[in-house]
Design an enzyme around this catalytic site. Structure first.
Site, PDB file in Angstrom:
ATOM      1  N   ALA A 161      -1.898   2.206   2.795  1.00 14.19           N
ATOM      2  CA  ALA A 161       0.352   2.623   3.480  1.00 14.19           C
ATOM      3  C   ALA A 161       1.017   3.648   3.818  1.00 14.19           C
ATOM      4  CB  ALA A 161       0.006   0.953   2.864  1.00 14.19           C
ATOM      5  N   LYS A 208       2.455  10.854  -2.379  1.00 14.46           N
ATOM      6  CA  LYS A 208       0.890  10.993  -2.267  1.00 14.46           C
ATOM      7  C   LYS A 208      -0.036  12.205  -2.248  1.00 14.46           C
ATOM      8  CE  LYS A 208       2.389   7.016  -4.540  1.00 14.46           C
ATOM      9  NZ  LYS A 208       1.867   6.912  -5.915  1.00 14.46           N
ATOM     10  N   SER A 244      -4.840   1.792  -2.919  1.00 11.37           N
ATOM     11  CA  SER A 244      -4.883   2.716  -3.825  1.00 11.37           C
ATOM     12  C   SER A 244      -3.345   3.882  -3.636  1.00 11.37           C
ATOM     13  CB  SER A 244      -5.898   3.240  -4.107  1.00 11.37           C
ATOM     14  OG  SER A 244      -6.527   4.207  -2.446  1.00 11.37           O
ATOM     15  N   GLU A 245      -3.498   4.589  -2.398  1.00  9.37           N
ATOM     16  CA  GLU A 245      -2.558   4.646  -2.376  1.00  9.37           C
ATOM     17  C   GLU A 245      -1.632   4.490  -1.094  1.00  9.37           C
ATOM     18  OE1 GLU A 245      -1.804   7.470  -3.226  1.00  9.37           O
ATOM     19  OE2 GLU A 245      -3.214   8.281  -4.620  1.00  9.37           O
ATOM     20  N   THR A 246       0.069   4.102  -1.246  1.00  5.03           N
ATOM     21  CA  THR A 246       0.969   3.922  -0.284  1.00  5.03           C
ATOM     22  C   THR A 246       1.486   5.142  -0.162  1.00  5.03           C
ATOM     23  OG1 THR A 246       1.003   1.991  -1.029  1.00  5.03           O
ATOM     24  CG2 THR A 246       3.003   2.810   0.383  1.00  5.03           C
TER      25      THR A 246
END
Length: 275
Positions: free
Chosen positions: A22, A68, A45-47
């Site tokens: 995201a 991130k 898993s990642e924003t």
């Protein structure tokens, strides 16, 4: 407050493949608690959150602060596309240093330092047993900087054998709790006979970070690219990460100790977060 949000799949030209992240472009930074709540709501898993360093800059110019990982910043570059940004290269200021991302014909290139592995002694027998079972192993290597253990399967193994591995993350956590290893890469040589002619395949297991298997990992290819470039005697390579989602990476090892990692990005969702 309204915040734009995008869900992007990196290192693929197909939706629901590659590595999802995201992306939230922000006019100004938010507090850490709100970052965590937004990331939890997105449930990926990642924003990644990106803001201009100078308040007078917009997303069509300037340098950006970004949080991130590598694939999230790869996705960010698609959101802040150089077709709309006046700069041919976008620079993201991160906790690990500046990361430059450039537009190429069919995707984006990230500029990373190489992380060559060194051959390691026999102390990792338990890792090998749990990860690859009885498959023949050609070499075991460790990158202490990233704390990644790399296991190269014998050339008698193929992509199907790599894909067929069933690695238990709980068992991996049980045999390593001292922090020496934080991820395991398993790799095997590719075949020019099978189109599009991947030079090597890999999988990446990181249960120590709460990720049983990462779909596609740009940063581990700073290790893989360094290793396979020497093994194959070439600087330009095409790699495929054989997770269930799968992803393709274009690599170019440079003379200055760095590596270009490229791939395509697909937007699968665009919307507004209202606070």
């Amino acid at each position: 407050m309204e915040i734009q949000v995008f869900t992007m799949d990196s290192f693929t030209n197909l939706p629901f493949k590659g590595n999802p992240a995201a992306v939230c472009p922000l006019a100004h930074e938010l507090n850490d608690d709100l970052y965590q709540k937004i990331a939890a709501e997105m449930n990926l898993s990642e924003t990644a959150f990106v803001t201009p360093i100078n308040p007078s800059d917009t997303f069509t110019s300037g340098k950006f602060i970004c949080s991130k990982c590598s694939h999230a910043r790869h996705s960010l570059s698609s959101v802040l596309s150089p077709s709309e940004n006046i700069n041919p290269t976008l620079v993201f200021e991160t906790r690990s240093g500046d990361l430059a991302v450039s537009k190429k014909k069919d995707g984006y290139l990230m500029d990373f330092p190489l992380n060559p592995p060194t051959q390691d002694p026999k102390e990792f027998k338990d890792f090998i047993r749990v990860t690859v079972g009885n498959l023949p192993v050609q070499g075991v290597f460790l990158n202490t900087n990233m704390r990644k253990l790399m296991i190269r399967l014998s050339d008698s193994c193929d992509r199907a054998m790599l894909t067929g591995l069933n690695v238990d993350p709980t068992t991996l956590l049980a045999i390593e709790n001292e922090g020496k290893v934080k991820g395991i890469i398993v790799t095997v040589k590719g075949s020019a006979d099978h189109q599009p002619g991947y030079d090597f395949y890999s999988r990446n297991f990181s249960p120590w970070f709460g990720i049983p298997e990462d779909p596609v990992t740009g940063s581990t290819h700073t290790i893989l690219g360094s290793y396979w470039s020497k093994e194959l005697g070439k600087t330009k390579m095409l790699a495929y990460q054989c997770s269930s989602r799968g992803g393709e990476l274009e690599l170019e090892v440079r003379d200055d100790g760095r590596i270009n990692i490229g791939g395509e990005v697909v937007t699968v969702l665009q919307g507004i977060i209202r606070l």
